[in-house]
Design a protein around this motif. Sequence first.
Motif, PDB file in Angstrom:
ATOM      1  N   LEU A 223       0.871  -1.035  -0.396  1.00  0.00           N
ATOM      2  CA  LEU A 223      -0.516   0.151  -0.155  1.00  0.00           C
ATOM      3  C   LEU A 223       1.092   1.160   0.019  1.00  0.00           C
ATOM      4  O   LEU A 223       1.724   0.891   0.446  1.00  0.00           O
ATOM      5  CB  LEU A 223      -0.423   0.026   1.323  1.00  0.00           C
ATOM      6  N   ASP A 224       0.386   1.776  -0.618  1.00  0.00           N
ATOM      7  CA  ASP A 224       0.881   3.315  -0.925  1.00  0.00           C
ATOM      8  C   ASP A 224       0.484   4.039   0.750  1.00  0.00           C
ATOM      9  O   ASP A 224      -0.854   4.405   0.897  1.00  0.00           O
ATOM     10  CB  ASP A 224       0.763   4.110  -1.720  1.00  0.00           C
ATOM     11  N   VAL A 225       1.764   4.730   1.348  1.00  0.00           N
ATOM     12  CA  VAL A 225       0.668   5.282   3.117  1.00  0.00           C
ATOM     13  C   VAL A 225       1.518   7.391   2.389  1.00  0.00           C
ATOM     14  O   VAL A 225       2.566   8.037   2.062  1.00  0.00           O
ATOM     15  CB  VAL A 225       1.957   4.952   4.160  1.00  0.00           C
ATOM     16  N   ALA A 226       0.354   7.540   3.516  1.00  0.00           N
ATOM     17  CA  ALA A 226       0.673   9.088   3.243  1.00  0.00           C
ATOM     18  C   ALA A 226       0.697   9.047   5.432  1.00  0.00           C
ATOM     19  O   ALA A 226      -0.825   8.778   6.343  1.00  0.00           O
ATOM     20  CB  ALA A 226       0.100   9.942   2.895  1.00  0.00           C
ATOM     21  N   MET A 227       0.618  10.119   6.851  1.00  0.00           N
ATOM     22  CA  MET A 227       0.970  10.277   7.661  1.00  0.00           C
ATOM     23  C   MET A 227       1.778  11.068   8.124  1.00  0.00           C
ATOM     24  O   MET A 227       2.558  11.888   7.652  1.00  0.00           O
ATOM     25  CB  MET A 227       2.399   9.136   8.565  1.00  0.00           C
ATOM     26  N   ASN A 228       0.749  11.619   9.167  1.00  0.00           N
ATOM     27  CA  ASN A 228       1.022  13.292   9.782  1.00  0.00           C
ATOM     28  C   ASN A 228       0.766  14.233   8.346  1.00  0.00           C
ATOM     29  O   ASN A 228       1.323  15.147   9.035  1.00  0.00           O
ATOM     30  CB  ASN A 228       2.075  13.058  10.417  1.00  0.00           C
ATOM     31  N   VAL A 229      -0.297  14.242   7.912  1.00  0.00           N
ATOM     32  CA  VAL A 229      -0.538  14.838   6.351  1.00  0.00           C
ATOM     33  C   VAL A 229      -2.080  14.958   6.518  1.00  0.00           C
ATOM     34  O   VAL A 229      -2.599  14.082   6.688  1.00  0.00           O
ATOM     35  CB  VAL A 229       0.110  15.072   5.856  1.00  0.00           C
ATOM     36  N   CYS A 230      -2.868  16.575   5.954  1.00  0.00           N
ATOM     37  CA  CYS A 230      -4.572  16.215   5.843  1.00  0.00           C
ATOM     38  C   CYS A 230      -3.864  16.994   4.043  1.00  0.00           C
ATOM     39  O   CYS A 230      -3.534  17.204   3.576  1.00  0.00           O
ATOM     40  CB  CYS A 230      -4.603  17.268   6.303  1.00  0.00           C
ATOM     41  N   PRO A 231      -5.094  15.796   3.870  1.00  0.00           N
ATOM     42  CA  PRO A 231      -5.175  16.003   2.254  1.00  0.00           C
ATOM     43  C   PRO A 231      -5.355  17.210   2.193  1.00  0.00           C
ATOM     44  O   PRO A 231      -5.836  17.607   0.713  1.00  0.00           O
ATOM     45  CB  PRO A 231      -6.317  14.966   1.397  1.00  0.00           C
ATOM     46  N   ALA A 232      -6.974  18.359   3.175  1.00  0.00           N
ATOM     47  CA  ALA A 232      -7.292  19.301   2.324  1.00  0.00           C
ATOM     48  C   ALA A 232      -6.309  20.135   2.479  1.00  0.00           C
ATOM     49  O   ALA A 232      -6.635  21.349   1.938  1.00  0.00           O
ATOM     50  CB  ALA A 232      -8.290  19.866   3.671  1.00  0.00           C
ATOM     51  N   GLU A 233      -4.944  19.782   2.362  1.00  0.00           N
ATOM     52  CA  GLU A 233      -3.796  20.270   3.091  1.00  0.00           C
ATOM     53  C   GLU A 233      -2.846  20.180   1.389  1.00  0.00           C
ATOM     54  O   GLU A 233      -2.753  21.108   0.167  1.00  0.00           O
ATOM     55  CB  GLU A 233      -2.670  20.313   4.149  1.00  0.00           C
ATOM     56  N   GLU A 234      -2.329  18.622   1.117  1.00  0.00           N
ATOM     57  CA  GLU A 234      -2.028  18.700   0.000  1.00  0.00           C
ATOM     58  C   GLU A 234      -2.621  18.837  -1.134  1.00  0.00           C
ATOM     59  O   GLU A 234      -2.076  19.567  -2.067  1.00  0.00           O
ATOM     60  CB  GLU A 234      -1.417  17.283   0.048  1.00  0.00           C
ATOM     61  N   ILE A 235      -4.321  18.491  -1.451  1.00  0.00           N
ATOM     62  CA  ILE A 235      -4.449  18.991  -2.516  1.00  0.00           C
ATOM     63  C   ILE A 235      -3.940  20.360  -3.060  1.00  0.00           C
ATOM     64  O   ILE A 235      -3.449  20.365  -4.168  1.00  0.00           O
ATOM     65  CB  ILE A 235      -6.240  19.038  -2.430  1.00  0.00           C
ATOM     66  N   PRO A 236      -4.250  21.405  -2.241  1.00  0.00           N
ATOM     67  CA  PRO A 236      -4.313  22.870  -2.849  1.00  0.00           C
ATOM     68  C   PRO A 236      -2.746  23.009  -3.249  1.00  0.00           C
ATOM     69  O   PRO A 236      -2.654  23.501  -4.011  1.00  0.00           O
ATOM     70  CB  PRO A 236      -4.491  23.745  -2.124  1.00  0.00           C
ATOM     71  N   ARG A 237      -1.706  22.648  -2.113  1.00  0.00           N
ATOM     72  CA  ARG A 237      -0.336  22.362  -2.500  1.00  0.00           C
ATOM     73  C   ARG A 237       0.185  21.729  -3.207  1.00  0.00           C
ATOM     74  O   ARG A 237       1.379  22.511  -4.062  1.00  0.00           O
ATOM     75  CB  ARG A 237       0.554  22.510  -0.583  1.00  0.00           C
ATOM     76  N   LEU A 238      -0.590  21.069  -3.158  1.00  0.00           N
ATOM     77  CA  LEU A 238       0.658  20.259  -5.152  1.00  0.00           C
ATOM     78  C   LEU A 238      -0.485  19.933  -6.211  1.00  0.00           C
ATOM     79  O   LEU A 238      -0.782  19.565  -7.217  1.00  0.00           O
ATOM     80  CB  LEU A 238       0.525  18.688  -4.932  1.00  0.00           C
TER      81      LEU A 238
END
Length: 174
Positions: A150-165
Motif C-alpha cells: 500500500l502507498d502510505v501518507a502519515m501526519n498530513v492532511c489531504p485538504a492541505e496537500e491537494i492545493p499545495r500539490l
Amino acid sequence: SVLSSIVSYSTLYSCFNNRLNDTMVLQGKNFRNNEEVLRKILTTSRTIALVGASDKIERPSNEVMEILLDYGYTVIPVNPRLAKQKIFDQEVYTSLSDIPISIDMVDIFLNSAAAGGIVDEAISIGAKSVWLQIGVIHEEAAQRASNAGLDVAMNVCPAEEIPRLQILVPNHDE
C-alpha cells in the motif's frame, strides 16, 4: 464551485496547530512522506473510506469529508456509532469490511493507538493506500502497510496537500 473547494481558514489553522503539537512526536522517527506518493494517492484514488467520520460540523473529519466530496472523490464515512445514518448524503458504515465496493484510500481520523487496527483492516480489504491524518502517527502500521504494497501518507492532511500539490480533481481517466 471553486469557492466550496477552498480549504477554510479553520481547517488550515487546525491542521497547522496539530502539526506544531506533533513536532516532538516525530523526532527520531523513520517514516517520511514522499511528494510523489502523496500525488499518486490523491490523483489515482477515486473512492475514499473516511474512518472516524463525524456528523458534527465543527470536527475536522466532517470538514475534510466535505472538501474531498467537493473535489470529486467518492467518500464513504466509517463510524460504528453512526452506522446506517448519513453524512453529506453518504451512508455511514460500521467498518471497512462492511463497505460493499472497493476502496482506493483509507483516510484515518482516529487516535494513533487505534490506527494500527484500521491499517490492518485496510490491508485485508485490499485498499491501495492508507492516509493517517495530522496527529495520527503509527510507525509500525505504516511499515506494515508499505510491506503489504500500500502507498502510505502519515501526519498530513489531504485538504492541505491537494492545493499545495495543485491537484484539482482525482484523475478519472486512468
